[in-house]
Design a protein around this motif. Structure first.
Motif, PDB file in Angstrom:
ATOM      1  N   ASP A   8       0.787  -1.081  -0.236  1.00 39.22           N
ATOM      2  CA  ASP A   8      -0.058   0.100   0.162  1.00 39.22           C
ATOM      3  C   ASP A   8       0.903   1.445  -0.074  1.00 39.22           C
ATOM      4  O   ASP A   8       1.129   1.944   1.118  1.00 39.22           O
ATOM      5  CB  ASP A   8      -0.765  -0.111   1.210  1.00 39.22           C
ATOM      6  CG  ASP A   8      -1.929   1.069   1.195  1.00 39.22           C
ATOM      7  OD1 ASP A   8      -2.161   1.753   0.181  1.00 39.22           O
ATOM      8  OD2 ASP A   8      -2.275   1.395   2.054  1.00 39.22           O
ATOM      9  N   LEU A   9       1.315   1.765  -1.175  1.00 33.83           N
ATOM     10  CA  LEU A   9       2.322   2.882  -1.248  1.00 33.83           C
ATOM     11  C   LEU A   9       1.697   4.153  -1.064  1.00 33.83           C
ATOM     12  O   LEU A   9       2.420   5.044  -0.410  1.00 33.83           O
ATOM     13  CB  LEU A   9       2.977   2.719  -2.679  1.00 33.83           C
ATOM     14  CG  LEU A   9       3.831   1.402  -3.003  1.00 33.83           C
ATOM     15  CD1 LEU A   9       4.134   1.435  -4.584  1.00 33.83           C
ATOM     16  CD2 LEU A   9       4.951   1.124  -1.976  1.00 33.83           C
ATOM     17  N   ALA A  20      -0.093   0.345  -7.957  1.00 33.10           N
ATOM     18  CA  ALA A  20       0.607  -0.148  -8.807  1.00 33.10           C
ATOM     19  C   ALA A  20       1.220   0.809 -10.001  1.00 33.10           C
ATOM     20  O   ALA A  20       2.439   0.745 -10.272  1.00 33.10           O
ATOM     21  CB  ALA A  20      -0.381  -1.029 -10.153  1.00 33.10           C
ATOM     22  N   TYR A  21       0.590   2.127 -10.100  1.00 27.83           N
ATOM     23  CA  TYR A  21       1.224   3.137 -10.778  1.00 27.83           C
ATOM     24  C   TYR A  21       2.384   3.763 -10.013  1.00 27.83           C
ATOM     25  O   TYR A  21       3.746   4.096 -10.618  1.00 27.83           O
ATOM     26  CB  TYR A  21       0.067   4.204 -10.945  1.00 27.83           C
ATOM     27  CG  TYR A  21      -0.817   4.002 -12.039  1.00 27.83           C
ATOM     28  CD1 TYR A  21      -0.355   3.707 -13.377  1.00 27.83           C
ATOM     29  CD2 TYR A  21      -1.987   4.314 -11.818  1.00 27.83           C
ATOM     30  CE1 TYR A  21      -1.338   3.475 -14.300  1.00 27.83           C
ATOM     31  CE2 TYR A  21      -2.968   4.228 -13.046  1.00 27.83           C
ATOM     32  CZ  TYR A  21      -2.480   3.621 -14.016  1.00 27.83           C
ATOM     33  OH  TYR A  21      -3.588   3.683 -15.013  1.00 27.83           O
ATOM     34  N   LEU A  22       2.337   3.755  -8.569  1.00 27.68           N
ATOM     35  CA  LEU A  22       3.328   4.270  -7.767  1.00 27.68           C
ATOM     36  C   LEU A  22       4.465   3.295  -7.678  1.00 27.68           C
ATOM     37  O   LEU A  22       5.610   3.848  -8.070  1.00 27.68           O
ATOM     38  CB  LEU A  22       2.763   4.507  -6.436  1.00 27.68           C
ATOM     39  CG  LEU A  22       2.091   5.787  -6.263  1.00 27.68           C
ATOM     40  CD1 LEU A  22       1.196   5.707  -4.719  1.00 27.68           C
ATOM     41  CD2 LEU A  22       2.508   6.984  -6.378  1.00 27.68           C
ATOM     42  N   GLU A  25       6.343   3.686 -11.228  1.00 24.23           N
ATOM     43  CA  GLU A  25       7.101   5.080 -11.094  1.00 24.23           C
ATOM     44  C   GLU A  25       8.386   4.911 -10.411  1.00 24.23           C
ATOM     45  O   GLU A  25       9.503   5.271 -10.703  1.00 24.23           O
ATOM     46  CB  GLU A  25       6.185   6.019 -10.480  1.00 24.23           C
ATOM     47  CG  GLU A  25       5.026   6.673 -11.523  1.00 24.23           C
ATOM     48  CD  GLU A  25       4.380   7.762 -11.066  1.00 24.23           C
ATOM     49  OE1 GLU A  25       4.485   8.284  -9.862  1.00 24.23           O
ATOM     50  OE2 GLU A  25       3.326   7.980 -11.745  1.00 24.23           O
ATOM     51  N   GLN A  26       8.397   4.217  -9.034  1.00 24.34           N
ATOM     52  CA  GLN A  26       9.528   3.941  -8.346  1.00 24.34           C
ATOM     53  C   GLN A  26      10.458   3.151  -8.975  1.00 24.34           C
ATOM     54  O   GLN A  26      11.714   3.294  -9.151  1.00 24.34           O
ATOM     55  CB  GLN A  26       9.119   3.271  -7.110  1.00 24.34           C
ATOM     56  CG  GLN A  26       8.472   4.504  -5.939  1.00 24.34           C
ATOM     57  CD  GLN A  26       8.057   3.704  -4.709  1.00 24.34           C
ATOM     58  OE1 GLN A  26       8.227   2.389  -4.513  1.00 24.34           O
ATOM     59  NE2 GLN A  26       7.516   4.601  -3.816  1.00 24.34           N
ATOM     60  N   ALA A  27      10.073   2.173  -9.638  1.00 20.37           N
ATOM     61  CA  ALA A  27      10.917   1.085 -10.610  1.00 20.37           C
ATOM     62  C   ALA A  27      11.500   1.954 -11.542  1.00 20.37           C
ATOM     63  O   ALA A  27      12.711   1.686 -11.777  1.00 20.37           O
ATOM     64  CB  ALA A  27      10.206  -0.221 -10.889  1.00 20.37           C
ATOM     65  N   GLU A  28      10.597   2.725 -12.252  1.00 23.47           N
ATOM     66  CA  GLU A  28      11.098   3.408 -13.465  1.00 23.47           C
ATOM     67  C   GLU A  28      12.459   4.461 -12.877  1.00 23.47           C
ATOM     68  O   GLU A  28      13.437   4.619 -13.445  1.00 23.47           O
ATOM     69  CB  GLU A  28      10.378   4.314 -13.894  1.00 23.47           C
ATOM     70  CG  GLU A  28       9.313   3.296 -14.983  1.00 23.47           C
ATOM     71  CD  GLU A  28       8.236   4.001 -15.659  1.00 23.47           C
ATOM     72  OE1 GLU A  28       7.964   5.298 -15.432  1.00 23.47           O
ATOM     73  OE2 GLU A  28       7.618   3.354 -16.445  1.00 23.47           O
ATOM     74  N   LYS A  29      12.256   5.076 -11.772  1.00 24.45           N
ATOM     75  CA  LYS A  29      13.119   5.818 -11.230  1.00 24.45           C
ATOM     76  C   LYS A  29      14.565   5.274 -10.751  1.00 24.45           C
ATOM     77  O   LYS A  29      15.692   5.693 -11.100  1.00 24.45           O
ATOM     78  CB  LYS A  29      12.642   6.837  -9.863  1.00 24.45           C
ATOM     79  CG  LYS A  29      11.618   7.767 -10.285  1.00 24.45           C
ATOM     80  CD  LYS A  29      10.990   8.431  -9.084  1.00 24.45           C
ATOM     81  CE  LYS A  29       9.790   9.214  -9.492  1.00 24.45           C
ATOM     82  NZ  LYS A  29       9.289   9.888  -8.270  1.00 24.45           N
TER      83      LYS A  29
END
Length: 135
Positions: A8-9, A20-22, A25-29
């Motif tokens: 639960d980000l 899931a979006y968050l 985004e964290q994985a892409e960063k």
């Protein structure tokens, strides 16, 4: 420690699409950081891989043979496939972002219809129980 709390980000008490979006985004960063730092440490990475190959490989000659043949024949295919995957991922992500408002609107419409259907079911049930089916 519960897995749901970990996933639960956005801390809203449930694991949903926003989480899931968050996570993406964290994985892409993280990937962007790693990708930008790899060229700085390329010699150290090659040395570490070389020592790992030397010390932990029972058949060093086969490992070298495989790695050289993969570099010549397999790597161009893998690299091309990876580049295509990145392009498709970006296109899919843009499409999801483009359609996200319409998806949330659809979710709202479905929720409204669900409430109307429940009201109709209750009215039908009440009508059939009372015997008044004319309305």
């Amino acid at each position: 420690f519960r897995m749901a709390n970990f996933l639960d980000l956005n801390k809203d008490g449930k694991v949903d699409q926003q989480d899931a979006y968050l996570a993406l985004e964290q994985a892409e960063k993280f990937y962007a950081i790693v990708e930008s730092k790899i060229p700085l440490y390329r010699p150290q990475i090659n040395i570490a891989l070389g020592f790992g190959t030397l010390f932990y490989s029972r058949s060093f000659s086969y490992t070298i043979l495989f790695s050289q043949s993969f570099r010549i024949t397999g790597w161009p295919v893998v690299k091309d496939g990876y580049e295509k995957l990145v392009i498709q991922y970006k296109a899919a992500r843009e499409e999801v972002h483009r359609q996200a408002p319409s998806l949330s609107e659809a979710r709202t419409i479905v929720a409204n219809y669900r409430e109307e259907m429940q009201a109709l079911q209750e009215a039908y049930k009440a009508a059939t129980e009372s015997g008044d089916v004319s309305s």
